[in-house]
Design a protein around this motif. Structure first.
Motif, PDB file in Angstrom:
ATOM      1  N   THR B  96       0.853  -1.186   0.000  1.00 33.60           N
ATOM      2  CA  THR B  96       0.000   0.000   0.000  1.00 33.60           C
ATOM      3  C   THR B  96       0.890   1.237   0.000  1.00 33.60           C
ATOM      4  O   THR B  96       2.111   1.133   0.155  1.00 33.60           O
ATOM      5  CB  THR B  96      -0.862   0.041   1.268  1.00 33.60           C
ATOM      6  OG1 THR B  96       0.022   0.123   2.386  1.00 33.60           O
ATOM      7  CG2 THR B  96      -1.717  -1.201   1.405  1.00 33.60           C
ATOM      8  N   GLY B  97       0.282   2.389  -0.113  1.00 32.04           N
ATOM      9  CA  GLY B  97       1.058   3.629  -0.065  1.00 32.04           C
ATOM     10  C   GLY B  97       1.903   3.714   1.191  1.00 32.04           C
ATOM     11  O   GLY B  97       3.094   4.009   1.141  1.00 32.04           O
ATOM     12  N   PHE B  98       1.297   3.400   2.327  1.00 28.29           N
ATOM     13  CA  PHE B  98       2.072   3.576   3.563  1.00 28.29           C
ATOM     14  C   PHE B  98       3.191   2.561   3.671  1.00 28.29           C
ATOM     15  O   PHE B  98       4.278   2.866   4.161  1.00 28.29           O
ATOM     16  CB  PHE B  98       1.163   3.590   4.799  1.00 28.29           C
ATOM     17  CG  PHE B  98       0.845   2.258   5.400  1.00 28.29           C
ATOM     18  CD1 PHE B  98       1.713   1.642   6.286  1.00 28.29           C
ATOM     19  CD2 PHE B  98      -0.348   1.609   5.099  1.00 28.29           C
ATOM     20  CE1 PHE B  98       1.402   0.408   6.851  1.00 28.29           C
ATOM     21  CE2 PHE B  98      -0.664   0.389   5.650  1.00 28.29           C
ATOM     22  CZ  PHE B  98       0.216  -0.216   6.528  1.00 28.29           C
ATOM     23  N   GLN B  99       2.957   1.354   3.176  1.00 31.85           N
ATOM     24  CA  GLN B  99       4.020   0.349   3.242  1.00 31.85           C
ATOM     25  C   GLN B  99       5.179   0.707   2.321  1.00 31.85           C
ATOM     26  O   GLN B  99       6.332   0.370   2.596  1.00 31.85           O
ATOM     27  CB  GLN B  99       3.464  -1.019   2.870  1.00 31.85           C
ATOM     28  CG  GLN B  99       2.519  -1.565   3.932  1.00 31.85           C
ATOM     29  CD  GLN B  99       1.837  -2.855   3.513  1.00 31.85           C
ATOM     30  OE1 GLN B  99       1.611  -3.103   2.334  1.00 31.85           O
ATOM     31  NE2 GLN B  99       1.494  -3.686   4.487  1.00 31.85           N
ATOM     32  N   ALA B 100       4.870   1.393   1.209  1.00 29.37           N
ATOM     33  CA  ALA B 100       5.920   1.805   0.276  1.00 29.37           C
ATOM     34  C   ALA B 100       6.607   3.081   0.748  1.00 29.37           C
ATOM     35  O   ALA B 100       7.459   3.624   0.055  1.00 29.37           O
ATOM     36  CB  ALA B 100       5.330   2.001  -1.120  1.00 29.37           C
ATOM     37  N   GLY B 101       6.234   3.547   1.940  1.00 30.43           N
ATOM     38  CA  GLY B 101       6.933   4.700   2.510  1.00 30.43           C
ATOM     39  C   GLY B 101       6.535   6.029   1.905  1.00 30.43           C
ATOM     40  O   GLY B 101       7.294   6.987   1.952  1.00 30.43           O
ATOM     41  N   VAL B 132       4.835  -4.422  -6.150  1.00 29.37           N
ATOM     42  CA  VAL B 132       3.627  -3.834  -6.731  1.00 29.37           C
ATOM     43  C   VAL B 132       3.081  -2.806  -5.744  1.00 29.37           C
ATOM     44  O   VAL B 132       2.714  -3.155  -4.621  1.00 29.37           O
ATOM     45  CB  VAL B 132       2.563  -4.921  -6.993  1.00 29.37           C
ATOM     46  CG1 VAL B 132       1.350  -4.305  -7.666  1.00 29.37           C
ATOM     47  CG2 VAL B 132       3.135  -6.043  -7.851  1.00 29.37           C
ATOM     48  N   ILE B 133       3.050  -1.549  -6.161  1.00 30.30           N
ATOM     49  CA  ILE B 133       2.699  -0.464  -5.237  1.00 30.30           C
ATOM     50  C   ILE B 133       1.370   0.174  -5.637  1.00 30.30           C
ATOM     51  O   ILE B 133       1.110   0.416  -6.809  1.00 30.30           O
ATOM     52  CB  ILE B 133       3.816   0.602  -5.214  1.00 30.30           C
ATOM     53  CG1 ILE B 133       5.124  -0.014  -4.676  1.00 30.30           C
ATOM     54  CG2 ILE B 133       3.415   1.809  -4.366  1.00 30.30           C
ATOM     55  CD1 ILE B 133       6.299   0.937  -4.654  1.00 30.30           C
ATOM     56  N   ALA B 134       0.555   0.447  -4.637  1.00 30.34           N
ATOM     57  CA  ALA B 134      -0.735   1.109  -4.854  1.00 30.34           C
ATOM     58  C   ALA B 134      -0.499   2.557  -5.243  1.00 30.34           C
ATOM     59  O   ALA B 134       0.116   3.314  -4.493  1.00 30.34           O
ATOM     60  CB  ALA B 134      -1.582   1.042  -3.586  1.00 30.34           C
ATOM     61  N   GLY B 135      -0.993   2.947  -6.408  1.00 31.00           N
ATOM     62  CA  GLY B 135      -0.913   4.341  -6.797  1.00 31.00           C
ATOM     63  C   GLY B 135      -1.935   5.162  -6.039  1.00 31.00           C
ATOM     64  O   GLY B 135      -2.781   4.635  -5.318  1.00 31.00           O
TER      65      GLY B 135
END
Lengths: 406, 406
Positions: B96-101, B132-135
Motif C-alpha cells: 500500500t502507499g504507507f508500506q511503500a513509505g 507492486v505499489i498502490a498508486g
C-alpha cells in the motif's frame, strides 16, 4: 460515563441503508458522556466477492496477498459507517487495524493479535468522536497487513475492549443471546441471562455457534464482560462474565451443544514404541490441524500394537489424509479409516465439578434414546460423546430434556 | 541491470484477465537482472462504485473518510497483481502507499507527496521480488490515509522512481506516445520520440491529456526520464527527458494543445485601489481554485475603474461564483460575467524563446481561419489564445498545419 466497544457483523452492515440503521441504533443507546468504539466486519458478501476475484487470478488463495486483498472489505465498511455517523451529526473517525494499534503475529489468514496500542483511539474518544475500527485485521511488526481468520471481528472487538480497559464489549448478532441449546434443534432451549467465560468457552468450543471460542478466550483472559445481544431488538441478551452475579449460580448444567463438523480418524495397528503419539500429532499440528477427543487403546491380544482414535474438523480431512498416508508407510501401521458420518454432543456446566451424576445422566439419556456412543471425552466442565451424525437432533433433545425438564 | 518503475492505469487492470495480461507483459520485457516496481490504479470502475456507495450514505463525499474508502480500490489491484506474478512463477509483493513509505500532507482527496522512504521497497527488490505499489495514495505523518486526487497514480509512479533513483519511469496508457496535437482532432498530428520535461509540462498544463502536469513536474524536479507508451504494443513511445538527445533539438514548436474545460470570468468596473487583485485571487486560492490567463485593463474613460478578466476550470465555477458574488458586494464592483463557451488553444515549444515570429504566426493562422482571439497569454515556452469553444477544432488544425506543414 461508560466506555463501550460494540461489534456489528457483516450482515448488519450489508447495505448503505443497514449501515445507516447501525449508526442510528448506536446513537439511540449512547448516553451523552459515553465513549463508544464500534468494530465492524466487511459488508455482506464483500469478502466472498474478493475471494472470487482472487480465484479468477490464481488457485493459490492463501498467504500475504490474500490478507492484503481481504482487508479492504472492512476498510470499506468503516469509512461508510463513519460517514453515516457524521451525516447524523455525530463526529466519528474510522481506523484500520494498523491505525487502531492492533499488532499481530505473521500467520497470514489466521493471525493472532499480539498487542493493542490504544493511544490514538483514546485520543479520538477524548475529542468526543465515535471511533469505528475495522475488525478482522491487524499489522505485523514488519508492517504487513494480516487478517485474523474465523471469529476475527469478535476477537478484534474483545481485544480492543481489553486494550482500552472498556467497561464491557457488546457483540450484536442475529440471535438475542446464548441459549441452553441451539433453538433450531431444541425448541425448548432457554435463553440465559448470564454465563461464565469458562462455560461459554467450552460451549463455543463444543459447537455453540453464536460466539467463536477465540474471542471468549480473550474475554476470559482479560476478565472482559461480553454482552451478546440482538441487532434487531433493544432488549438485553446474555452477559458473559467471570462470575455469576445472580441466582443462575445454582445451575449445574448450562448448555447442551452439538457439532456436526467432525470427522473420526482411526489409526489402526500401530507398533507400540515411545513417541508414536508425538509423531502423529506433531505432524498434524505442523499443518495447523486441531485434534480432539483422542483415545488410545492397547490391543488385548497383541500388546505391542495399539489403535489410536481421534476427531478433527471435516475441512481438515484432505490435508490430514495426506499426512497420515505418508506416516502409514513410515511407521508401518496396519489401517487408516476416516469417517465423516459422526457428530459430537456435549454437556457443559461449571457445576459438574463434584457432581459425578452428570456423566451418568448424560449416558443414560442417550441409552434411553437408543443411541450408541462411539467415543467419550471429558473436561473439567464438559462431557462430550461422539455419535452417529444422523442421530444428533434426537441426542441433543434427549440430553437437554434430561437436564432442563419442562 | 536497470531499476524501472512501470505504471498501469485502471483500464489496464479492469478485470482479472487484464491483470494477468499486465503481469505477462511485465515479465516478457523484464531482463533477468532488472529490478521492477509496478504502480497500479484501481480496477476499472472500482473508484466509481465506491463513490456510489458513499453517496448512498451521505452527500458529504469529501474529506478523510472518503480517502479511507477510495484507498481500498488500489489495495485490491495490488494484491491481485502480486498474485498474478506469483502464479506466473515470479516472486512478488504488494505494498500500500504507507508500506511503500509514501508520506503526504493532510489535504485529503488531493494530498501532495512530501516524501518517499524507499528502504522496504529496496529490500524486497534486492530479494528478487517485483514490488507492486498502490498508486494514488499515501499516509500523513499522523498516520491517516490520503489519496492524491487527479493524476495521482502517475504522480506516485514518478515519485517512487525518484525516491528509488530508478533509471526511468514508464507510464503505460491507451495511446502510444505524445503527439504534436490531439490525433482525434488533428489527423496529421505526429508522434514525438522525445520531449523535454518543460515542454511536456506546458503541454499538459495547456490541455494535452495523456500526462497530468503534476507527475511531469515531479519528473522535471528530479530529472526523472518518463517513457509514455502503449499498454497494447511493445513499441517505444515518447521519452520525456531533461534535454534532447537527438535531432529533435531543431524543432521550434513541439505541440499544439487545446483545453475546453475553461470558463472565462469577467469582473467589471472594480474601483482601482491597491490590493484588489490580491483580494480577488487570494479568496479564490483559499478555495483551491486555480486561476489562469489573467488580464487586467484600466478603463480608458474613467482611470479609477478597472476590469479584470481570467479563466478557471469549469468545475470550479460554482464555488467561484459564490466567492465572487460575495466580493462583489464587499468591493462594490459593477458587473460579473461567467462564460463557459470558451476554449484555449496553445502552442508549446522551448524553441520559441528568441523566435518572435511564433506569436505572429499563431495569430496569423487564427486570423486566416477567421477566428477571433478573446484573451492572449504567454509563458517562456508557450502562447495561449482564448477563443469561442465552437471553433476549437478548426483553430487547432489551422495552427498545427502552420507549424507542421505536410
Amino acid at each position: 460515563m461508560a466506555l463501550i466497544v460494540k461489534k456489528f457483523g457483516g450482515s448488519s452492515v450489508a447495505t448503505p441503508e443497514k449501515i445507516m440503521a447501525v449508526a442510528r441504533r448506536v446513537l439511540q443507546e449512547k448516553k451523552p458522556d459515553d465513549k463508544i468504539v464500534v468494530v465492524v466486519s466487511a459488508m455482506g458478501d464483500t469478502t466472498d466477492d474478493l475471494i472470487s476475484l482472487a480465484k479468477a487470478v490464481t488457485n493459490q488463495t492463501q498467504g500475504r496477498e490474500m490478507d492484503m486483498l481481504l482487508a479492504t472489505g472492512e476498510q470499506i465498511s468503516i469509512a461508510l459507517l463513519a460517514m453515516a455517523f457524521t451525516k447524523l451529526g455525530q463526529e466519528a473517525i474510522s481506523m484500520t487495524g494498523f491505525q487502531a494499534g492492533i499488532t499481530t503475529n505473521e500467520f497470514y489468514n489466521k493471525a493472532k493479535i499480539t498487542g493493542i496500542a490504544p493511544d490514538r483511539v483514546l485520543k479520538e474518544l477524548d475529542a468526543g468522536k465515535i471511533v469505528v475500527i475495522a475488525g478482522f485485521q491487524g499489522l505485523t511488526e514488519t508492517g504487513d497487513i494480516t487478517t485474523l481468520g474465523r471469529g476475527g471481528s469478535d476477537t478484534t472487538a474483545v481485544a480492543v475492549a481489553a486494550g482500552l480497559k472498556a467497561d464491557h464489549c457488546e457483540i450484536y448478532t442475529d440471535v438475542d443471546g446464548i441459549y441452553s441449546s441451539d433453538p433450531r434443534v431444541v425448541p425448548t432451549a432457554k435463553r440465559m441471562k448470564e454465563i461464565t467465560h469458562n462455560e461459554m468457552l467450552e460451549m463455543a468450543r463444543l459447537g455453540a455457534g453464536v460466539m467463536h471460542p477465540r474471542s471468549v478466550e480473550l474475554g476470559k483472559h482479560y476478565g472482559m464482560p461480553i454482552h451478546v445481544r440482538s441487532t434487531f431488538s433493544n432488549e438485553s441478551g446474555t452477559f458473559i462474565r467471570e462470575e455469576y452475579t445472580m441466582e443462575e449460580k445454582e445451575f449445574v448444567i448450562r448448555g447442551v451443544t452439538h457439532d456436526t463438523n467432525v470427522a473420526k480418524i482411526a489409526v489402526l495397528g500401530v507398533p507400540d514404541r515411545p513417541g508414536i503419539a508425538y509423531k502423529i500429532f506433531s505432524a498434524l499440528a505442523e499443518a495447523n490441524i486441531d485434534v480432539d477427543m483422542i483415545v488410545q487403546s492397547v490391543r488385548a491380544i497383541d500388546k505391542h500394537i495399539i489403535d489410536m482414535l481421534f476427531t478433527i474438523a471435516q475441512g481438515d480431512v484432505p490435508p490430514a489424509r495426506t499426512i497420515l498416508e505418508k506416516l502409514k508407510e513410515e511407521m508401518s501401521f496396519i489401517g487408516l479409516t476416516i469417517d465423516e458420518n459422526v457428530a459430537k454432543v456435549s454437556v457443559v456446566g461449571a457445576g459438574m465439578l463434584g457432581n459425578p451424576g452428570i456423566a451418568a445422566a448424560t449416558f443414560g439419556a442417550l441409552a434411553d434414546a437408543n443411541i450408541n456412543i462411539e467415543v467419550i471425552s471429558t473436561s473439567e466442565i464438559s462431557i462430550s460423546c461422539l455419535i452417529d451424525a444422523t442421530k444428533v437432533e434426537q441426542a441433543v433433545n434427549a440430553i437437554h430434556s434430561r437436564f432442563f425438564p419442562g
